[in-house]
Scaffold this active site. Sequence first.
Site, PDB file in Angstrom:
ATOM      1  N   GLU A  79       0.821  -1.212   0.000  1.00 32.19           N
ATOM      2  CA  GLU A  79       0.000   0.000   0.000  1.00 32.19           C
ATOM      3  C   GLU A  79       0.854   1.261   0.000  1.00 32.19           C
ATOM      4  OE1 GLU A  79      -4.002  -1.169   2.217  1.00 32.19           O
ATOM      5  OE2 GLU A  79      -3.228   0.752   2.917  1.00 32.19           O
ATOM      6  N   HIS A 130       8.612 -26.563   0.212  1.00 33.56           N
ATOM      7  CA  HIS A 130       7.917 -27.689  -0.406  1.00 33.56           C
ATOM      8  C   HIS A 130       6.744 -27.215  -1.251  1.00 33.56           C
ATOM      9  CE1 HIS A 130      10.355 -30.204   2.239  1.00 33.56           C
ATOM     10  NE2 HIS A 130      10.163 -29.223   3.100  1.00 33.56           N
ATOM     11  N   LYS A 169     -13.146   1.885  -1.422  1.00 29.04           N
ATOM     12  CA  LYS A 169     -14.102   2.194  -0.352  1.00 29.04           C
ATOM     13  C   LYS A 169     -15.255   3.041  -0.912  1.00 29.04           C
ATOM     14  CE  LYS A 169     -10.853   2.124   3.580  1.00 29.04           C
ATOM     15  NZ  LYS A 169     -10.283   2.813   4.737  1.00 29.04           N
TER      16      LYS A 169
END
Length: 440
Positions: free
Chosen positions: A275, A296, A409
């Site tokens: 951000e 792995h 938002k």
Amino acid sequence: MITLNIANMMSGVMGQKGISEKSVEGIKDRVLAAHEEITQRKRSGLGFMDLIKQDTKDIKKAAEAVRGKYDNFILLGIGGSALGPKCIIEALSPMHNLKKSPKVFIYENVDPMTLNNILSVLDLKKTAVNVITKSGTTAETMASFMILYERLKGSPENFIATTDPEKGNLRKLATELGFKTLPIPPDVGGRYSVLSPVGLLPAEIIGADSDELLRGAGDMQKRCSGPDVWKNPAYLMGALLYLMDKEKGRKTDVLVPYSDRLKVMAEWFCQLWAESLGKQGLGLTPFPSLGTTDQHSQLQLWMEGPEDKVIVFIKVDDHGADIKIPEVFKESGTGYLGGHSLAELINAEEESTELCLQRAGRPNMTIGVPSIDAYHLGQLFFFFEIATAFTGFLYGINPFDQPSVEEGKNFTYGMMGRKGYEEKRAEVQEARKKKAGWKV
Ligand code: PA5
């Protein structure tokens, strides 16, 4: 003190794949300019540097009241208002709810099933609710707050609001409703707020000492206060990642702690880095990982996949516990493990992965952590925060805003009918029409 080993980033060890000392010297002017941005406080957002001077009395008092009275503590928040606390809890009190009281729940995503599940096991009357939002407006946090407030009506004493001291809907509501409140200083952004009451109250709730977190951060601030990039580990990490991007086209940085307790720290770092730096087509993409598990899963890609990554390891010297591997099955192929310990094994895995990558010409560096306690966690938080701010200044972007997060938002506000966001709602409806013909 935490350390940074950069050998496997440098051309002296990595040849053509590494960064030369000359290249680092070559960005000295940019480094100095970034240093001045930080020390001269040229723009707002650097308030996180002052958090080390906080008086924690009020936080400790609030935590004590919760610990003495409630069986559960639920935190409502998202992004910077949740990841820091989550990281502290995982690092300092692993498996907390199986061992200690009050039990701690973090409700960040607005997945209805998650809240349903949490509510099915909590007696809300015996639950303290910490609502955390810097802006005081974030839809996810406010929605879950509204649900819990309604269910706990008549019990304002159960709530603690952690928010801006003056601005935002939550501040207004908390004052009206008579909640206990704790401030997030105005100049401290969400993702830089872990060492404010956002992280310090949950730390105290789980029995960690918030002053130790601040002491660690303070010592790291001293360690990272000079302009010389070779002596300042936070600047050095930022400068090398910046150069890997600019000179070698490596645009992804993978953070790999070799400790379950630091798994969430990688998530916290990814939010901070992404951000703060992802702007104007610039920045490196952070990727959270975990050793040895991802050896792995991801290591194959890191060694032989696209040459676009830098791996940053976190190696822990003292894991706080160790278990001997018994000397059984001596005659079988697995007998060589007996007599060693799990700490030895996890650290050997880390070292071997560093070496594999180095041999494959894949740059990597290692952050060394003496032990995982509040003091060293404070150091890590401050180290990453200052490295992120510094790297943002190297790129010439503002590491403290998040226009794209705000845009997301705003569309949500529009869709949910918030006044003043009618245009956003119309944009969403238009976009839906365009999408409609493409569903198969
Ligand atoms: O760093 C940021 O500003 C964001 O990620 C915020 O932490 C996140 O959007 C939540 O915002 P708030 O704390 O205002 O609810």
